[in-house]
Write an enzyme that holds these catalytic residues in place. Structure first.
Site, mmCIF file in Angstrom:
data_model
loop_
_atom_site.group_PDB
_atom_site.id
_atom_site.type_symbol
_atom_site.label_atom_id
_atom_site.label_comp_id
_atom_site.label_asym_id
_atom_site.label_seq_id
_atom_site.Cartn_x
_atom_site.Cartn_y
_atom_site.Cartn_z
ATOM 1 N N CYS A 38 -5.331 7.349 11.144
ATOM 2 C CA CYS A 38 -5.312 6.900 12.549
ATOM 3 C C CYS A 38 -4.784 5.463 12.646
ATOM 4 C CB CYS A 38 -6.725 7.008 13.119
ATOM 5 S SG CYS A 38 -6.946 6.152 14.685
ATOM 6 N N CYS A 41 -6.897 3.037 14.737
ATOM 7 C CA CYS A 41 -8.133 2.652 14.038
ATOM 8 C C CYS A 41 -7.905 1.406 13.189
ATOM 9 C CB CYS A 41 -8.618 3.780 13.131
ATOM 10 S SG CYS A 41 -9.049 5.300 14.017
#
Length: 288
Positions: A38, A41
């Site tokens: 991700c 993230c």
């Protein structure tokens, strides 16, 4: 179980209950659901880690690797990454999906955290309970300013001033109360104490000296004696003002005795006391 002495922790099924349930009864827990793949993230998680360290124990960042901890992720019903849940007392109370800017995250945190001055007020109340109003005052003054002069903190300050028999400063705070604030039981209690203290403050010696000064207002001996009497009656501000007026007329009065009297009164006040600072500056202006 004792509170975790960390600000950032990785969550697993083994520590899930302590971190997300028990720890959230002590402080805010930010549950950060993330994964290696991700990209957002990789931006959000370091920001959350920085905030967790900056808030220094007020929040715990609980990092959940969504790929490795699928049972926990499913329990929270996570549909996209990154997702952050904010927990208190074992329940989610706020959260967001995606990478929010730092200012927005701070706003969310501050909405759920105690005001920055609340810890100081709590410590001050503990000092008051131990009979240490002079130490409590220094904490309360700072909290009073930070809180934009919150009335409840003002009442605590007035209580400290009354405990120290400094009626004038207590009166200054109580006199500023609105009509609505004057209806509060704590205000009524403190105002009654103030009135009793003011009635008892005029000792026969003070009344006699005041009458003599009305007939002879430039008598520095009488003014010095009145300053001493005010000090003994713990009417500190009036004592300082009286002896300061003597020094304004003659800074060497009584061969420096008047100056020593003023310094003795100033030294009796707590370090950093605003009243002491005010009159130290006044004294400095006439001695230099």
């Amino acid at each position: 179980m004792e509170s975790l002495a960390v600000n950032v922790i990785d969550v697993t099924e083994q520590n899930f209950q302590q971190v997300l349930l028990e720890e959230s009864t002590r402080r805010l827990v930010l549950v950060d659901f993330w994964a290696e793949w991700c990209s957002h993230c990789k931006v959000l998680t370091p920001l959350l880690e920085k905030l967790a360290e900056e808030y220094n124990g007020q929040i715990l960042l609980a990092k959940v690797n969504a790929d490795e901890q699928q049972a926990i992720t499913a329990q929270f019903g996570i549909r996209s990454l990154p997702t952050v849940a904010i927990m208190k007392d074992g329940q989610p109370i706020d959260g967001f999906a995606g990478a929010e800017p730092e200012s927005a995250i701070r706003e969310r945190l501050n909405a759920h955290l105690p005001a920055p001055w609340e810890a100081a007020v709590k410590d001050a109340m503990a000092l008051m309970a131990e009979g240490r109003p002079d130490e409590a005052l220094s904490l309360l003054r700072e909290a009073y300013v930070l809180s934009n002069e919150e009335f409840a903190i003002g009442l605590l300050m007035a209580e400290c001033y009354l405990d120290l028999k400094r009626a004038n400063e207590a009166a200054t705070i109580l006199d500023a109360a609105t009509m609505e604030q004057q209806l509060e039981p704590k205000y009524k209690e403190l105002f009654a104490r103030l009135e009793l203290m003011q009635e008892a403050a005029d000792t026969p010696a003070i009344l006699e000296l005041q009458q003599k000064l009305e007939q002879d207002p430039d008598n520095l001996e009488l003014k010095t004696e009145l300053a001493v009497q005010f000090s003994q009656a713990e009417r500190v501000e009036e004592s300082l003002q009286s002896i300061f007026e003597v020094l304004q007329k003659d800074k060497n009065f009584q061969d420096g005795g008047a100056r020593k009297t003023m310094l003795d009164i100033l030294n009796s006040l707590p370090k950093g006391d605003p009243l002491a600072v005010k009159y130290q500056r006044k004294l400095f202006t006439i001695l230099h």
